[in-house]
Design an enzyme around this catalytic site. Structure first.
Site, PDB file in Angstrom:
ATOM      1  N   LYS A   1       0.845  -1.203   0.000  1.00  0.00           N
ATOM      2  CA  LYS A   1       0.000   0.000   0.000  1.00  0.00           C
ATOM      3  C   LYS A   1       0.875   1.246   0.000  1.00  0.00           C
ATOM      4  O   LYS A   1       1.717   1.421   0.874  1.00  0.00           O
ATOM      5  CB  LYS A   1      -0.908  -0.001   1.229  1.00  0.00           C
ATOM      6  CG  LYS A   1      -1.727   1.270   1.420  1.00  0.00           C
ATOM      7  CD  LYS A   1      -2.490   1.242   2.737  1.00  0.00           C
ATOM      8  CE  LYS A   1      -3.126   2.592   3.043  1.00  0.00           C
ATOM      9  NZ  LYS A   1      -3.786   2.614   4.374  1.00  0.00           N
TER      10      LYS A   1
ATOM     11  N   ASP B   1      -2.394  10.587   3.737  1.00  0.00           N
ATOM     12  CA  ASP B   1      -3.799  10.218   3.892  1.00  0.00           C
ATOM     13  C   ASP B   1      -4.518  11.231   4.780  1.00  0.00           C
ATOM     14  O   ASP B   1      -4.359  11.225   6.001  1.00  0.00           O
ATOM     15  CB  ASP B   1      -3.904   8.817   4.510  1.00  0.00           C
ATOM     16  CG  ASP B   1      -5.351   8.352   4.644  1.00  0.00           C
ATOM     17  OD1 ASP B   1      -6.225   8.966   3.999  1.00  0.00           O
ATOM     18  OD2 ASP B   1      -5.590   7.381   5.368  1.00  0.00           O
TER      19      ASP B   1
ATOM     20  N   LYS C   1      -9.871  12.970   8.597  1.00  0.00           N
ATOM     21  CA  LYS C   1      -9.287  12.527   9.860  1.00  0.00           C
ATOM     22  C   LYS C   1      -9.217  13.691  10.849  1.00  0.00           C
ATOM     23  O   LYS C   1      -9.168  14.858  10.442  1.00  0.00           O
ATOM     24  CB  LYS C   1      -7.867  11.991   9.639  1.00  0.00           C
ATOM     25  CG  LYS C   1      -7.775  10.697   8.872  1.00  0.00           C
ATOM     26  CD  LYS C   1      -6.332  10.286   8.700  1.00  0.00           C
ATOM     27  CE  LYS C   1      -6.210   8.956   7.979  1.00  0.00           C
ATOM     28  NZ  LYS C   1      -6.681   7.829   8.804  1.00  0.00           N
TER      29      LYS C   1
ATOM     30  N   ASP D   1       1.663   6.285   5.815  1.00  0.00           N
ATOM     31  CA  ASP D   1       0.677   5.369   5.250  1.00  0.00           C
ATOM     32  C   ASP D   1       1.184   4.671   3.995  1.00  0.00           C
ATOM     33  O   ASP D   1       0.449   3.890   3.386  1.00  0.00           O
ATOM     34  CB  ASP D   1      -0.624   6.123   4.947  1.00  0.00           C
ATOM     35  CG  ASP D   1      -1.864   5.259   5.088  1.00  0.00           C
ATOM     36  OD1 ASP D   1      -1.778   4.195   5.720  1.00  0.00           O
ATOM     37  OD2 ASP D   1      -2.923   5.652   4.563  1.00  0.00           O
TER      38      ASP D   1
ATOM     39  N   ASP E   1     -12.062   7.213   4.120  1.00  0.00           N
ATOM     40  CA  ASP E   1     -10.831   6.956   4.871  1.00  0.00           C
ATOM     41  C   ASP E   1     -10.463   5.481   4.866  1.00  0.00           C
ATOM     42  O   ASP E   1      -9.420   5.099   5.379  1.00  0.00           O
ATOM     43  CB  ASP E   1     -10.973   7.466   6.308  1.00  0.00           C
ATOM     44  CG  ASP E   1      -9.634   7.556   7.024  1.00  0.00           C
ATOM     45  OD1 ASP E   1      -8.599   7.637   6.332  1.00  0.00           O
ATOM     46  OD2 ASP E   1      -9.613   7.545   8.267  1.00  0.00           O
TER      47      ASP E   1
ATOM     48  N   GLU F   1      -9.461   3.839   2.309  1.00  0.00           N
ATOM     49  CA  GLU F   1      -8.997   3.916   0.923  1.00  0.00           C
ATOM     50  C   GLU F   1      -7.924   2.899   0.589  1.00  0.00           C
ATOM     51  O   GLU F   1      -7.749   2.531  -0.575  1.00  0.00           O
ATOM     52  CB  GLU F   1      -8.479   5.328   0.629  1.00  0.00           C
ATOM     53  CG  GLU F   1      -7.041   5.618   1.008  1.00  0.00           C
ATOM     54  CD  GLU F   1      -6.757   5.509   2.498  1.00  0.00           C
ATOM     55  OE1 GLU F   1      -5.622   5.163   2.856  1.00  0.00           O
ATOM     56  OE2 GLU F   1      -7.669   5.771   3.307  1.00  0.00           O
TER      57      GLU F   1
ATOM     58  N   ARG G   1      -7.668  -0.276   1.131  1.00  0.00           N
ATOM     59  CA  ARG G   1      -8.209  -1.509   0.542  1.00  0.00           C
ATOM     60  C   ARG G   1      -8.674  -1.288  -0.892  1.00  0.00           C
ATOM     61  O   ARG G   1      -8.709  -2.225  -1.689  1.00  0.00           O
ATOM     62  CB  ARG G   1      -9.337  -2.043   1.423  1.00  0.00           C
ATOM     63  CG  ARG G   1     -10.548  -1.152   1.558  1.00  0.00           C
ATOM     64  CD  ARG G   1     -11.401  -1.450   2.765  1.00  0.00           C
ATOM     65  NE  ARG G   1     -10.758  -0.989   3.988  1.00  0.00           N
ATOM     66  CZ  ARG G   1     -11.269  -1.169   5.212  1.00  0.00           C
ATOM     67  NH1 ARG G   1     -12.436  -1.774   5.359  1.00  0.00           N
ATOM     68  NH2 ARG G   1     -10.637  -0.730   6.264  1.00  0.00           N
TER      69      ARG G   1
END
Length: 507
Positions: free
Chosen positions: A251, A256, A263, A274, A333, A335, A337
């Protein structure tokens, strides 16, 4: 940093002319008539060096014509974990004297794996982030000598450890870079730089190619940012092309914000981490370029930012993935996956022996396992056991979590084939269940590293995990080796099929 392996007794270590000397002392007796052995005997007799791993005694100019500083470090039972804690503490203490040449010597023959632990702990203790500091003080240590009773006997272990250390440091460096110094384009450039090593090739796809492939979920996450998405495809070929590769999927969200599902502001700076799953994949390839094992590995990194503007994907939007399955975005959030699912579909084209995705995926995994173990999810008992073994051997541990079918019920949607989130309960598991819907064509495992990829607080920084686990799996497990006989048909050389998948629930 330059690592060197030498055959060194305590007598030879004293004469090695290192600026600082670390002596690793186990529970057993140390015999010898030399000054260093005699000094050690006095120290232990006086009770100044307990056997508990990590206890130190730092001495200045203790020997005539010897090193300026000598650090005695207890390694207790000599197990890998004991050596790691002792060496980490001792190297940090020795660095205070700014040695250029540092020697680490085992007073007794190291156990299997102890040398590797010592190399990795030394590398970790010497690492210093300097890339975006104007007055950073670099690591003073330029050469680190590992002294053992018989260097030839542990040369292979040492070489693997040094290569692993290089991969971990590479991953840490990428993870630590601020988001404006590690955009998707910059991450792709770092991957292209790896292709200068033998046996490694790199291809980078941009937004047009991503759209042409039908990666609607990946493109949907990326569309809210001015930074263009990149899809990185790395190949390491150390075995014949007929050997099925292991595919690693990382990933790569370089920052993010949470998107429309914004967030909280507190600690949002840490969302630069991230992309640590992507960094771990690149770290593995950095190590493969040095070690050059006889295996085939593919690395896939979907990388973009999750930002917020008028083009951003919205809660309730439906995206069509590369697999053709549709996803209702219930939370922007969630995202990671979404970019991973398209990469998993892409992985099918390589007819892999196994696919492992690595992601800072869920805060729920942090709640479940903290920062000690990564979460491991797989419906394949054999693959899961192999990764667990690799984690234990590398001290980069994971813990297998359940994948019961009932956990997937919460992903049902009235408007698409699935939603991208379920309820709050078992959030790490339901995220894995989402990814599982895209892994039906190959052996698959998912590592949730949200708790282990970086540290917060005073020690804030990337850890480089799980590079050690992944390399141990790739280099040492039959599932990843050409000798296992697996070909791109998914069958063994003897003609048998793959091991049947089984689902195991673990509390």
């Amino acid at each position: 940093m330059n690592f060197q392996l030498k055959t060194l007794s305590l007598v030879q270590a004293t004469a090695d002319k290192a600026d600082a000397l670390i002596v690793l002392v186990g529970e057993g007796a140390v015999t010898g008539k030399d000054p260093l052995s005699a000094l050690l005997a006095k120290v232990r007799a006086a009770g100044d060096l307990p056997d508990k791993a990590g206890k130190l005694l730092n001495l200045y100019l203790p020997l005539a014509d010897g090193p300026r500083s000598v650090v005695f470090a207890a390694i207790g039972d000599g197990k890998d974990s004991s050596v790691r804690s002792a060496v980490g503490a001792a190297v940090s203490a020795a660095r205070a004297g700014k040695p250029v040449r540092l020697a680490v010597v085992f007073a007794q023959a190291p156990t299997s794996g102890a040398l590797r632990a010592a190399v990795l702990a030394s590398s970790d203790a010497c690492y210093a982030y300097t890339a975006t500091k104007s007055k950073a003080e670099p690591n003073p240590v330029r050469q680190l000598i590992m002294g053992v009773p018989d260097a030839a006997a542990v040369q292979a272990e040492f070489d693997t450890a040094v290569g692993t250390a290089a991969g971990i440091e590479f991953a840490k460096e990428l993870g630590n870079r601020p988001a404006n110094h590690c955009t998707p384009t910059m991450l792709a450039e770092a991957a292209q730089g790896l292709a200068r090593a033998p046996r490694i090739k790199c291809e980078v796809l941009g937004p047009k190619e991503i759209a042409k492939l039908g990666m609607g979920a990946f493109a949907g996450v990326a569309q809210g940012s001015n930074e263009p998405a990149r899809f990185i495809v790395l190949h390491y070929q150390g075995a014949p092309k007929t050997q099925a590769p292991v595919v690693l999927v990382g990933k790569g969200i370089t920052f993010d914000t949470g998107g429309v599902s914004l967030k909280p502001a507190a600690e949002m700076d840490e969302m630069k981490f991230d992309m640590c799953g992507a960094a771990s994949v690149l770290g593995v390839f950095r190590a493969l370029g040095e070690l050059r094992p006889a295996i085939n590995v593919v690395g896939l990194v979907p990388t973009c930012e999750n930002m917020n503007d008028g083009k951003s994907v919205k809660p309730g939007d439906v995206l069509t993935t590369m697999s053709g399955q549709t996803v209702e975005v219930l939370n922007t959030d969630a995202e990671g996956r979404l970019i991973l699912c398209d990469a998993l579909t892409y992985a099918k084209r390589f007819a892999p022996s196994a696919v492992i995705d690595i992601a800072t995926l869920t805060g729920a995994c942090v709640i479940a396992l903290g920062g000690v173990r990564s979460g491991l999810f797989s419906p394949d008992d054999e693959l899961a056991a192999a990764l667990e073994r690799a984690g234990e051997a590398s001290l980069d541990r994971c813990w297998r979590m359940p994948l019961d079918d009932e956990y997937g019920e919460g992903l049902k949607s009235n408007f698409a084939d699935m939603g991208n989130i379920a309820g709050r309960a078992a959030g790490a598991v339901t995220a894995a269940k989402f990814l599982q819907k895209f892994s039906g064509d190959f052996r698959w495992a998912h590592l949730d590293i949200a708790g282990t990829a970086w540290k917060s607080g005073a020690a804030k920084g990337a850890t480089g995990r799980p590079v050690g686990l992944l390399l141990n799996f790739l280099l040492g497990d039959p599932l990843a080796q050409p000798s296992a006989g697996r070909t791109k048909t998914g069958k063994t050389a003897a003609g048998g099929g793959r091991t049947a998948r089984k689902t195991r629930a673990r509390a």
